[in-house]
Design an enzyme around this catalytic site. Structure first.
Site, short mmCIF file in Angstrom:
data_model
loop_
_atom_site.label_atom_id
_atom_site.label_comp_id
_atom_site.label_asym_id
_atom_site.label_seq_id
_atom_site.Cartn_x
_atom_site.Cartn_y
_atom_site.Cartn_z
N ASP A 1 -3.41 1.68 11.31
CA ASP A 1 -4.80 1.36 11.67
C ASP A 1 -4.77 0.66 13.02
O ASP A 1 -4.65 1.31 14.06
CB ASP A 1 -5.38 0.50 10.54
CG ASP A 1 -6.85 0.24 10.65
OD1 ASP A 1 -7.54 0.98 11.37
OD2 ASP A 1 -7.35 -0.70 10.00
N GLY B 1 0.77 -1.25 0.00
CA GLY B 1 0.00 0.00 0.00
C GLY B 1 0.79 1.29 0.00
O GLY B 1 0.30 2.33 -0.42
P1 IMP Z 1 -2.83 -2.33 10.68
O1 IMP Z 1 -1.89 -3.49 10.83
O2 IMP Z 1 -4.23 -2.64 11.17
O3 IMP Z 1 -2.31 -1.04 11.25
O4 IMP Z 1 -3.09 -2.20 9.15
C1 IMP Z 1 -2.38 -1.40 8.37
C2 IMP Z 1 -2.53 -1.84 6.94
O5 IMP Z 1 -3.90 -2.14 6.61
C3 IMP Z 1 -2.15 -0.67 6.09
O6 IMP Z 1 -0.78 -0.74 5.77
C4 IMP Z 1 -3.02 -0.81 4.89
O7 IMP Z 1 -2.36 -1.59 3.90
C5 IMP Z 1 -4.24 -1.55 5.38
N1 IMP Z 1 -5.35 -0.60 5.61
C6 IMP Z 1 -5.83 -0.15 6.78
N2 IMP Z 1 -6.84 0.72 6.61
C7 IMP Z 1 -7.01 0.80 5.26
C8 IMP Z 1 -7.91 1.56 4.43
O8 IMP Z 1 -8.76 2.34 4.88
N3 IMP Z 1 -7.76 1.37 3.09
C9 IMP Z 1 -6.82 0.54 2.54
N4 IMP Z 1 -5.96 -0.17 3.29
C10 IMP Z 1 -6.06 -0.04 4.63
MG MG Z 2 0.02 -1.37 4.12
#
Ligand code: IMP
Ligand code: MG
Length: 180
Positions: free
Chosen positions: A108, A46
């Site tokens: 996130d 991403g």
């Molecule tokens: P975490 O491990 O929950 O912090 O997730 C982070 C990863 O989830 C990010 O690097 C994104 O690739 C993906 N992600 C989280 N929220 C979104 C969103 O709203 N749109 C697209 N990808 C997201």
């Molecule tokens: Mg990501």
């Protein structure tokens, strides 16, 4: 020509110009610390668009970082994360005694960046900082704060500027949300 027949409406949240302006500020902040032996690590997939623009902003701010890529999966098939993180493709470079800045698109739950930080720390980096395009503070599951952040983002699912849902919309030059 672009086929728009199946394209839902995407409402812009951060425009290409908003992003460009913020990246200049972030690059200046990063350069102000005069990091030596800097290695920038985009966490794929991403972050690839954000990272591509950020490293050029860093060049503009006078830095010459090396770049290597880490591909992690949080088993996110649709809009929901499973909580498990694994390495899909590891770094080529050695991080020992280097100043590392991890780049990610969205902070996130925090699990992805917390995993990446632990991994790089265990390999003997001199310092590790994190730089994210979007910080969704409301959805954090583990304790982690970004060192640099372009925008604090509400808890909505966003696409564009490298971010996808089911592999779509990465090409959009802005960050938006799908209006169904
Ligand atoms: P975490 O491990 O929950 O912090 O997730 C982070 C990863 O989830 C990010 O690097 C994104 O690739 C993906 N992600 C989280 N929220 C979104 C969103 O709203 N749109 C697209 N990808 C997201
Ligand atoms: Mg990501």
């Amino acid at each position: 020509m672009r086929d728009t027949s199946q394209t839902p409406t995407i409402e812009t949240i951060y425009s290409a110009e908003d992003i460009r302006v913020r990246l200049q500020v972030l690059a200046t902040e990063i350069a102000a610390k005069q990091p030596k032996n800097l290695l920038v690590v985009p966490v794929l997939k991403g972050s690839f668009v954000f990272a591509a623009d950020l490293i050029r902003a860093l060049y503009g701010a006078g830095l010459a970082p090396e770049v290597d890529f880490l591909t992690l999966s949080s088993y996110r098939k649709s809009r929901v994360s499973s909580g498990q993180v694994s390495i899909l493709r590891d770094l080529d470079l050695d991080v020992q005694n280097r100043h590392v800045i991890l780049i990610d698109d969205v902070l996130d739950s925090g699990r992805t960046l917390a995993f990446a930080k632990d991994l790089i720390a265990a390999r003997g980096a001199e310092s590790i900082e994190t730089c994210v395009l979007l910080d969704k503070k409301a959805t954090r599951a583990v304790s982690i704060e970004p060192d640099y952040c372009a925008f604090e983002c509400p808890d909505v699912f966003v696409v564009g500027y490298g971010m996808d849902v089911a592999h779509r919309y990465r090409e959009l030059p802005f960050v938006g949300r799908i209006v169904d």
